[in-house]
Design an enzyme around this catalytic site. Structure first.
Site, PDB file in Angstrom:
ATOM      1  N   SER A   1      49.963  44.728  29.839  1.00  0.00           N
ATOM      2  CA  SER A   1      50.339  44.006  28.607  1.00  0.00           C
ATOM      3  C   SER A   1      51.485  43.022  28.844  1.00  0.00           C
ATOM      4  O   SER A   1      52.415  42.925  28.041  1.00  0.00           O
ATOM      5  CB  SER A   1      50.701  45.000  27.495  1.00  0.00           C
ATOM      6  OG  SER A   1      49.579  45.788  27.146  1.00  0.00           O
TER       7      SER A   1
ATOM      8  N   ASN B   1      44.534  38.526  37.089  1.00  0.00           N
ATOM      9  CA  ASN B   1      43.276  39.223  37.338  1.00  0.00           C
ATOM     10  C   ASN B   1      42.306  38.923  36.203  1.00  0.00           C
ATOM     11  O   ASN B   1      42.467  39.425  35.084  1.00  0.00           O
ATOM     12  CB  ASN B   1      43.530  40.732  37.442  1.00  0.00           C
ATOM     13  CG  ASN B   1      42.253  41.527  37.632  1.00  0.00           C
ATOM     14  OD1 ASN B   1      41.219  40.992  37.993  1.00  0.00           O
ATOM     15  ND2 ASN B   1      42.330  42.825  37.382  1.00  0.00           N
ATOM     16  N   TRP B   2      41.296  38.113  36.485  1.00  0.00           N
ATOM     17  CA  TRP B   2      40.358  37.687  35.448  1.00  0.00           C
ATOM     18  C   TRP B   2      39.369  38.790  35.068  1.00  0.00           C
ATOM     19  O   TRP B   2      38.678  38.679  34.058  1.00  0.00           O
ATOM     20  CB  TRP B   2      39.569  36.470  35.902  1.00  0.00           C
ATOM     21  CG  TRP B   2      40.384  35.238  36.132  1.00  0.00           C
ATOM     22  CD1 TRP B   2      41.734  35.089  35.924  1.00  0.00           C
ATOM     23  CD2 TRP B   2      39.912  33.983  36.614  1.00  0.00           C
ATOM     24  NE1 TRP B   2      42.133  33.816  36.256  1.00  0.00           N
ATOM     25  CE2 TRP B   2      41.023  33.113  36.683  1.00  0.00           C
ATOM     26  CE3 TRP B   2      38.672  33.510  37.011  1.00  0.00           C
ATOM     27  CZ2 TRP B   2      40.918  31.800  37.129  1.00  0.00           C
ATOM     28  CZ3 TRP B   2      38.558  32.202  37.448  1.00  0.00           C
ATOM     29  CH2 TRP B   2      39.666  31.347  37.502  1.00  0.00           C
ATOM     30  N   LYS B   3      39.247  39.814  35.890  1.00  0.00           N
ATOM     31  CA  LYS B   3      38.270  40.887  35.674  1.00  0.00           C
ATOM     32  C   LYS B   3      36.862  40.264  35.544  1.00  0.00           C
ATOM     33  O   LYS B   3      36.563  39.297  36.233  1.00  0.00           O
ATOM     34  CB  LYS B   3      38.669  41.749  34.482  1.00  0.00           C
ATOM     35  CG  LYS B   3      40.096  42.286  34.621  1.00  0.00           C
ATOM     36  CD  LYS B   3      40.481  43.270  33.554  1.00  0.00           C
ATOM     37  CE  LYS B   3      41.911  43.737  33.764  1.00  0.00           C
ATOM     38  NZ  LYS B   3      42.293  44.797  32.795  1.00  0.00           N
TER      39      LYS B   3
ATOM     40  N   GLU C   1      50.863  49.610  37.566  1.00  0.00           N
ATOM     41  CA  GLU C   1      50.201  49.334  36.299  1.00  0.00           C
ATOM     42  C   GLU C   1      50.036  50.634  35.524  1.00  0.00           C
ATOM     43  O   GLU C   1      49.095  51.393  35.773  1.00  0.00           O
ATOM     44  CB  GLU C   1      48.853  48.650  36.515  1.00  0.00           C
ATOM     45  CG  GLU C   1      47.959  49.284  37.590  1.00  0.00           C
ATOM     46  CD  GLU C   1      46.514  48.862  37.471  1.00  0.00           C
ATOM     47  OE1 GLU C   1      46.248  47.822  36.865  1.00  0.00           O
ATOM     48  OE2 GLU C   1      45.650  49.599  37.963  1.00  0.00           O
TER      49      GLU C   1
ATOM     50  N   HIS D   1      42.641  49.258  41.627  1.00  0.00           N
ATOM     51  CA  HIS D   1      42.899  48.966  40.213  1.00  0.00           C
ATOM     52  C   HIS D   1      42.468  50.165  39.368  1.00  0.00           C
ATOM     53  O   HIS D   1      41.508  50.878  39.705  1.00  0.00           O
ATOM     54  CB  HIS D   1      42.133  47.718  39.780  1.00  0.00           C
ATOM     55  CG  HIS D   1      42.543  47.196  38.442  1.00  0.00           C
ATOM     56  ND1 HIS D   1      42.064  47.735  37.263  1.00  0.00           N
ATOM     57  CD2 HIS D   1      43.401  46.212  38.084  1.00  0.00           C
ATOM     58  CE1 HIS D   1      42.600  47.091  36.238  1.00  0.00           C
ATOM     59  NE2 HIS D   1      43.425  46.162  36.705  1.00  0.00           N
TER      60      HIS D   1
ATOM     61  N   GLY E   1      46.230  46.619  28.145  1.00  0.00           N
ATOM     62  CA  GLY E   1      45.458  46.238  26.980  1.00  0.00           C
ATOM     63  C   GLY E   1      45.923  46.872  25.685  1.00  0.00           C
ATOM     64  O   GLY E   1      45.306  46.670  24.642  1.00  0.00           O
TER      65      GLY E   1
ATOM     66  N   GLU F   1      40.844  50.469  36.751  1.00  0.00           N
ATOM     67  CA  GLU F   1      39.452  50.454  36.305  1.00  0.00           C
ATOM     68  C   GLU F   1      38.509  50.919  37.415  1.00  0.00           C
ATOM     69  O   GLU F   1      37.435  51.456  37.134  1.00  0.00           O
ATOM     70  CB  GLU F   1      39.078  49.053  35.813  1.00  0.00           C
ATOM     71  CG  GLU F   1      39.786  48.694  34.526  1.00  0.00           C
ATOM     72  CD  GLU F   1      39.839  47.212  34.234  1.00  0.00           C
ATOM     73  OE1 GLU F   1      40.472  46.833  33.232  1.00  0.00           O
ATOM     74  OE2 GLU F   1      39.260  46.426  35.018  1.00  0.00           O
TER      75      GLU F   1
END
Length: 262
Positions: free
Chosen positions: A220, A12-14, A174, A104, A180, A106
């Site tokens: 992570s 996932n490049w975000k 997740e 997700h 992160g 976020e």
């Protein structure tokens, strides 16, 4: 990891890499894996670029007949209409996307997306012929209040409300507290939650669907912890964030079988 389910390594490049950078990245990733004789039938690889990159990635993959899969990072609950800024599942399917991420963390926490919204997005993805990659996970505060699997299980139950036998989807656990943070969940933690999520699929749909559904871990993920994660019997792959933006690091994660005996 079960031999009955093909492992999926998803990046996932975000909101990273513009369309020119995406072209260079995908080319280098494909070359790196080809040089290493990677078998895509043995371990599937997918990338999730920003919307503005998708056409460029599609054109490259088609032109060079690359075996990489790709998908969108989000999808609208609506098929068409006056919804400024939203992207329908139909549009993604027309770009040959295989997958789309829904739920997700976020999106859940920064954009305040409810379980009902996630369920609608998962349904919209399925109805457009995409495979929804449904993300679930708990925050550090959730862990203080509930057992580790309680929130992810509840989120998955909500997301699968409109799903039935024969529908394909992927689940990604997740833990928000690990994303992160540099400290991933332990293999035991990942396995415990993944096994509960598989039971949820069996309860919501049926045992056959549960046996076929791939459950990923995200949070992570790095080359030095991928092997332990992939040894978990109910973990069938990983959803990689920051480490998916470096070709060599991501390729090393994809090639985890080269680093261990299963």
């Amino acid at each position: 990891m079960s031999d009955a389910r093909t492992p999926l390594i998803a990046g996932n490049w975000k909101m990273n890499l513009d369309h020119l950078q995406a072209i260079a990245f995908v080319q280098k990733l494909a070359w790196t894996l080809k040089d290493a004789n990677h078998d895509f039938d043995d371990v599937e690889v997918a990338v999730f670029p920003p919307f503005t990159d998708l056409r460029s990635v599609q054109t490259l993959i088609q032109a060079d007949r690359l075996e990489l899969k790709f998908g969108g990072q989000d999808v609208s609950t609506h098929a068409l209409g006056a919804f400024t800024g939203e992207i329908s599942g139909h549009f993604l399917k027309q770009l040959d996307c295989s997958y789309v991420i829904v739920g997700h963390s976020e999106r859940r926490y920064r954009h305040v997306e409810s379980d009902e919204t996630i369920a609608a997005k998962a349904k919209a993805a399925r109805d457009s012929g995409l495979v929804p990659l449904i993300c679930v996970g708990e925050t550090a505060k959730d862990l203080e209040r509930h057992e580790p699997s309680a929130v992810p299980a509840s989120q998955l139950r909500g997301a699968l409300i409109d799903f039935k036998p024969g529908d394909e989807f992927v689940v990604a656990y997740e833990p928000v507290w690990a994303i992160g943070a540099g400290a991933a969940a332990t293999p035991d933690q990942a396995q415990n939650v993944a096994s509960v999520l598989r039971r949820v699929v069996a309860q919501m749909i049926d045992e056959e669907t549960a046996a076929k559904t791939r459950i990923l871990y995200g949070g992570s993920v790095k080359p030095d912890n991928i092997v332990g994660i992939m040894k978990c019997p109910d973990v069938d792959g990983v959803l990689v964030g920051g480490a998916s933006l470096d070709v060599e690091t991501f390729a090393s994660i994809v090639r985890y079988k080269k680093h261990a005996t299963f």
